[in-house]
Design an enzyme around this catalytic site. Structure first.
Site, PDB file in Angstrom:
ATOM      1  N   SER A 127       0.817  -1.208   0.000  1.00 19.13           N
ATOM      2  CA  SER A 127       0.000   0.000   0.000  1.00 19.13           C
ATOM      3  C   SER A 127       0.854   1.263   0.000  1.00 19.13           C
ATOM      4  O   SER A 127       0.337   2.364  -0.093  1.00 19.13           O
ATOM      5  CB  SER A 127      -0.941   0.012   1.209  1.00 19.13           C
ATOM      6  OG  SER A 127      -0.201  -0.109   2.410  1.00 19.13           O
ATOM      7  N   HIS A 171     -38.693  22.464 -13.495  1.00 18.77           N
ATOM      8  CA  HIS A 171     -38.827  21.518 -14.631  1.00 18.77           C
ATOM      9  C   HIS A 171     -38.036  21.999 -15.855  1.00 18.77           C
ATOM     10  O   HIS A 171     -38.375  21.647 -16.982  1.00 18.77           O
ATOM     11  CB  HIS A 171     -40.295  21.319 -15.027  1.00 18.77           C
ATOM     12  CG  HIS A 171     -41.207  21.085 -13.862  1.00 18.77           C
ATOM     13  ND1 HIS A 171     -41.519  19.836 -13.396  1.00 18.77           N
ATOM     14  CD2 HIS A 171     -41.844  21.964 -13.040  1.00 18.77           C
ATOM     15  CE1 HIS A 171     -42.329  19.938 -12.343  1.00 18.77           C
ATOM     16  NE2 HIS A 171     -42.543  21.223 -12.108  1.00 18.77           N
ATOM     17  N   SER A 207     -12.348  22.973 -29.888  1.00 19.42           N
ATOM     18  CA  SER A 207     -12.514  21.662 -30.492  1.00 19.42           C
ATOM     19  C   SER A 207     -11.419  21.478 -31.524  1.00 19.42           C
ATOM     20  O   SER A 207     -11.003  22.429 -32.183  1.00 19.42           O
ATOM     21  CB  SER A 207     -13.890  21.583 -31.168  1.00 19.42           C
ATOM     22  OG  SER A 207     -13.875  20.614 -32.196  1.00 19.42           O
ATOM     23  N   LYS A 257     -16.015  26.283 -31.682  1.00 23.87           N
ATOM     24  CA  LYS A 257     -16.392  25.794 -30.357  1.00 23.87           C
ATOM     25  C   LYS A 257     -15.611  26.440 -29.219  1.00 23.87           C
ATOM     26  O   LYS A 257     -14.426  26.712 -29.323  1.00 23.87           O
ATOM     27  CB  LYS A 257     -16.186  24.275 -30.265  1.00 23.87           C
ATOM     28  CG  LYS A 257     -17.174  23.467 -31.070  1.00 23.87           C
ATOM     29  CD  LYS A 257     -18.616  23.618 -30.615  1.00 23.87           C
ATOM     30  CE  LYS A 257     -18.897  22.778 -29.386  1.00 23.87           C
ATOM     31  NZ  LYS A 257     -18.905  21.331 -29.673  1.00 23.87           N
ATOM     32  N   GLU A 300     -17.899  20.610 -17.137  1.00 25.83           N
ATOM     33  CA  GLU A 300     -18.217  19.238 -17.552  1.00 25.83           C
ATOM     34  C   GLU A 300     -17.403  18.214 -16.766  1.00 25.83           C
ATOM     35  O   GLU A 300     -17.923  17.184 -16.330  1.00 25.83           O
ATOM     36  CB  GLU A 300     -17.946  19.067 -19.046  1.00 25.83           C
ATOM     37  CG  GLU A 300     -18.908  19.852 -19.918  1.00 25.83           C
ATOM     38  CD  GLU A 300     -18.460  19.834 -21.367  1.00 25.83           C
ATOM     39  OE1 GLU A 300     -18.529  18.763 -21.998  1.00 25.83           O
ATOM     40  OE2 GLU A 300     -18.027  20.887 -21.866  1.00 25.83           O
ATOM     41  N   TYR A 314     -10.063  -5.761  12.857  1.00 25.37           N
ATOM     42  CA  TYR A 314      -9.306  -5.360  11.674  1.00 25.37           C
ATOM     43  C   TYR A 314      -9.281  -6.496  10.660  1.00 25.37           C
ATOM     44  O   TYR A 314      -9.084  -7.656  11.007  1.00 25.37           O
ATOM     45  CB  TYR A 314      -7.864  -4.951  12.028  1.00 25.37           C
ATOM     46  CG  TYR A 314      -7.067  -4.574  10.791  1.00 25.37           C
ATOM     47  CD1 TYR A 314      -7.109  -3.294  10.273  1.00 25.37           C
ATOM     48  CD2 TYR A 314      -6.324  -5.543  10.100  1.00 25.37           C
ATOM     49  CE1 TYR A 314      -6.439  -2.960   9.108  1.00 25.37           C
ATOM     50  CE2 TYR A 314      -5.641  -5.218   8.937  1.00 25.37           C
ATOM     51  CZ  TYR A 314      -5.703  -3.923   8.445  1.00 25.37           C
ATOM     52  OH  TYR A 314      -5.039  -3.603   7.291  1.00 25.37           O
TER      53      TYR A 314
HETATM   54  N1  ARG Z   1      -1.375  -1.132   5.418  1.00 22.51           N
HETATM   55  C1  ARG Z   1      -2.318  -1.592   6.392  1.00 22.51           C
HETATM   56  C2  ARG Z   1      -3.658  -0.903   6.129  1.00 22.51           C
HETATM   57  O1  ARG Z   1      -3.676   0.054   5.502  1.00 22.51           O
HETATM   58  C3  ARG Z   1      -1.862  -1.253   7.751  1.00 22.51           C
HETATM   59  C4  ARG Z   1      -2.383  -2.186   8.801  1.00 22.51           C
HETATM   60  C5  ARG Z   1      -1.847  -3.534   8.568  1.00 22.51           C
HETATM   61  N2  ARG Z   1      -2.144  -4.430   9.630  1.00 22.51           N
HETATM   62  C6  ARG Z   1      -1.996  -5.740   9.502  1.00 22.51           C
HETATM   63  N3  ARG Z   1      -2.262  -6.458  10.509  1.00 22.51           N
HETATM   64  N4  ARG Z   1      -1.569  -6.281   8.389  1.00 22.51           N
HETATM   65  O2  ARG Z   1      -4.676  -1.370   6.566  1.00 22.51           O
END
Ligand code: ARG
Length: 474
Positions: free
Chosen positions: A41, A173, A294, A300, A307, A334
Site C-alpha cells: 500500500s 422543470h 474543439s 467551439k 463538464e 481489523y
Molecule cells: N497497510 C495496512 C492498512 O492500511 C496497515 C495495517 C496492517 N495491519 C496488519 N495487521 N496487516 O490497513
C-alpha cells in the site's frame, strides 16, 4: 507535499529465501513476489507519512514517560523520525514495496539508523497506528476542504456583487417559472456549500478520537498513557473500545459521504454553467483560460471545467459506494480489506479539492450577458403568478385566480398576443375583476421589488444577503 512518483517505490523482487523483518520469526520463506505487489500500500499510503511520524513521536514520548524508553533513546527516535520526514519531503526517500506500507518503511529506516527504533512498536500495532494516521490526516484535510469551500463561496458572492442587477428566469422543470436575480441564483449555491461545510466539520469531529493504545484489537498489557498520546497529537478524546477503534472506518465513510454531497452540489452548479453557456441560453460566458476549443470545429468554446466537475462526481459517489461495500461484510475487527479504504478516501479528497479550486478560479472570469438574460426574463408569462396574486388582493380565492389567469394565458396564446397585451374586453370576459390596473403587475422591476419576504429575491433582500455572506466569509 511531494507527489507520489512511481520511481520512488522500488518495485519488488524477491531476494531468495529472505524473510520479512516484521514477522520473520514465524515464517520460513519470503512472501511471493506477486503477493508483495498485490498487498503493498506504500505506493499510495506514503502520503500519511507526516501523521505517521507525528504519531510515532508522540508514542515514543509516552513510552519514555512510562519508562520503556530512556530519554536518550526517545531523543534519538525523534531526531531520526524528523530526518526521515525531511527526506520524504525532499523526495529522496526510497520506499520499498517489500515493506508493504508507510508504517513499515519508516520503522525499518528508523531502526537502521538507531537501535532504539526496535523499541518504538512497544504496545502498538499497525492496526491502531493506521487508524490514528488516517484520523490525523482527515482532520487536516477537512481544514483544507473548509477553506476551499469558503473560497468558492466567496467567488460566488463576488460574482453576485459584480452583477447585482442581472435578471434571469428562475426555472422549475427546466421551464421558465418566475424572474429572479442572477445573484439570488448564485447565492442558492452558497447556502448549499455552507451545509457542506457543516457536514465536513461534523465528520472531523467524530474523527477527533485517538485509537492509539488499542493495539491489534485488545489493547496491551503494558501500562501505556493513552491520554498523554492523545493530548500530544491534539485529539480531543481516546477511543473507548479497542475492538471498535481498530475496525472502525465510519469516519472515512462520513468524509466520503460529505464529499459526495458536495460533489453533487458542484455538479448541479456545473450543469447550470453548462446550460447558461450554451447558444440556446446564452446567459453568460467564461474566460478563454477556463474553456477549451474543439480539434475539429473552429467555432467551439467548451465549458470543460464544468463538464469535468460534473463528470468527476461519478467517481466521488462511486468511492462512497465502494467503501460501504468493502465494509459491509467485515467481521470484527481489523481485516486487511480495510487497506482498500485509502485509495477511495484519497481520491475523493483530491477530486473534490481540485473541483472546488478550479471552479472558484473559473468563476473569476464568469460574465453574464445581461441583455440575453433580460430578454428571457421579461417574458410576461413569468409574471402570471403575480397576476393571480393581484386577483387575490381583490378578494378572489387563489384557486379561482389561478383558473382565471390560466384562461387569460390560453386566450393570449390563441389571439397571438403576449399576456400583458391581452385586450381589456377579453380580460373582462374572463373575469370582471380584471381591470387595466392589473397590467401593472407586468413591470419587472416592481415585480422583483415586491418579492420582499425573508429568503425572497427582491434586490434589497439579495443585496443584504450578499453583504451578510461577505461579512461571514471574510
Ligand atoms: N497497510 C495496512 C492498512 O492500511 C496497515 C495495517 C496492517 N495491519 C496488519 N495487521 N496487516 O490497513
Amino acid at each position: 507535499m511531494p507527489s507520489p512518483k512511481k520511481s520512488r517505490t522500488k518495485s519488488s523482487t524477491v531476494s531468495s529465501g529472505k524473510v520479512q523483518a516484521a514477522w520473520g520469526g514465524r515464517f520460513k520463506t519470503a512472501a511471493a513476489e506477486r503477493l508483495r505487489d498485490f498487498g503493498e500500500s506504500v505506493s499510495y499510503d506514503w502520503r500519511l507519512y507526516p501523521y505517521d511520524i507525528a504519531g510515532s513521536i508522540a508514542h515514543a514520548m509516552m513510552l519514555q514517560t512510562i519508562g520503556f524508553l530512556t530519554k536518550k533513546e526517545c531523543q534519538e527516535i525523534e531526531k531520526h523520525l524528523l530526518a526521515i520526514g525531511d527526506l520524504i519531503d525532499s523526495e529522496q526517500f526510497v520506499f520499498e514495496t517489500e515493506l508493504e506500507d508507510i508504517h513499515m518503511n519508516i520503522e525499518k529506516e528508523l531502526t537502521r539508523r538507531t537501535p532504539a527504533g526496535a523499541k518504538l512498536h512497544t504496545g502498538r500495532s499497525r492496526n491502531d497506528q493506521v487508524a490514528t494516521d488516517m484520523r490525523l490526516w482527515m482532520k487536516q484535510e477537512v481544514e483544507r476542504d473548509l477553506a476551499a469551500i469558503s473560497a468558492l463561496q466567496l467567488a460566488l458572492v463576488a460574482w453576485a456583487e459584480r452583477e447585482p442587477d442581472v435578471v434571469i428566469p428562475g426555472y422549475t422543470h427546466l421551464q421558465r417559472g418566475q424572474p429572479v436575480l442572477l445573484a439570488h441564483h448564485l447565492l442558492a449555491y452558497v447556502e448549499m456549500l455552507e451545509r457542506d461545510k457543516g457536514r465536513f466539520a461534523d465528520a472531523a469531529k467524530r474523527a477527533d478520537v485517538c485509537p492509539l493504545g488499542s493495539g491489534a484489537l485488545a489493547g496491551t498489557t503494558l501500562p501505556l498513557d493513552r491520554k498523554l498520546v492523545a493530548k500530544l497529537l491534539g485529539f480531543s478524546a481516546v477511543s473507548e473500545n479497542s475492538m471498535d477503534a481498530v475496525s472502525d472506518r465510519d469516519f472515512v465513510v462520513e468524509y466520503c459521504a460529505a464529499a459526495s454531497l458536495l460533489a453533487v452540489h458542484l455538479s448541479r452548479f456545473s450543469e447550470d454553467i453548462i446550460l447558461w453557456n450554451s447558444s440556446e441560453f446564452g446567459f453568460m460566458s467564461l474566460g478563454d483560460a477556463y474553456t477549451t476549443g474543439s480539434s475539429l470545429m473552429p467555432q467551439k468554446k467548451n465549458p470543460d471545467v464544468a463538464e469535468l466537475t460534473r463528470g468527476k462526481t461519478g467517481r466521488v459517489v462511486g468511492n462512497l459506494v465502494s467503501l460501504l461495500t468493502t465494509l459491509k461484510g467485515l467481521p470484527m475487527t481489523y481485516n486487511r480489506d480495510l487497506q482498500e479504504d485509502k485509495e477511495r478516501l484519497f481520491d475523493t479528497a483530491d477530486t473534490v479539492l481540485a473541483c472546488l479550486e478550479i471552479t472558484a478560479e473559473m468563476l473569476t472570469t464568469a460574465k453574464s450577458h445581461p441583455e440575453r438574460c433580460f430578454s428571457a426574463a421579461e417574458d410576461p408569462l413569468l409574471l402570471a403568478t403575480d397576476l393571480a396574486d393581484w386577483l387575490v388582493r381583490q378578494g378572489v380565492a387563489f384557486r379561482d385566480a389561478h383558473h382565471i389567469v390560466g384562461t387569460c394565458v390560453a386566450k393570449a396564446e390563441e389571439i397571438g398576443v403576449t399576456l400583458d397585451r391581452l385586450p381589456l374586453s377579453e380580460m373582462q370576459a374572463i373575469s370582471p375583476v380584471l381591470t387595466e390596473k392589473a397590467r401593472q403587475v407586468f413591470a419587472l422591476d416592481q415585480a422583483l421589488d415586491a418579492r420582499d419576504l425573508p429568503g425572497a429575491p427582491s434586490p434589497k433582500r439579495v443585496r443584504a444577503q450578499v453583504r451578510k455572506w461577505q461579512r461571514k466569509l471574510a
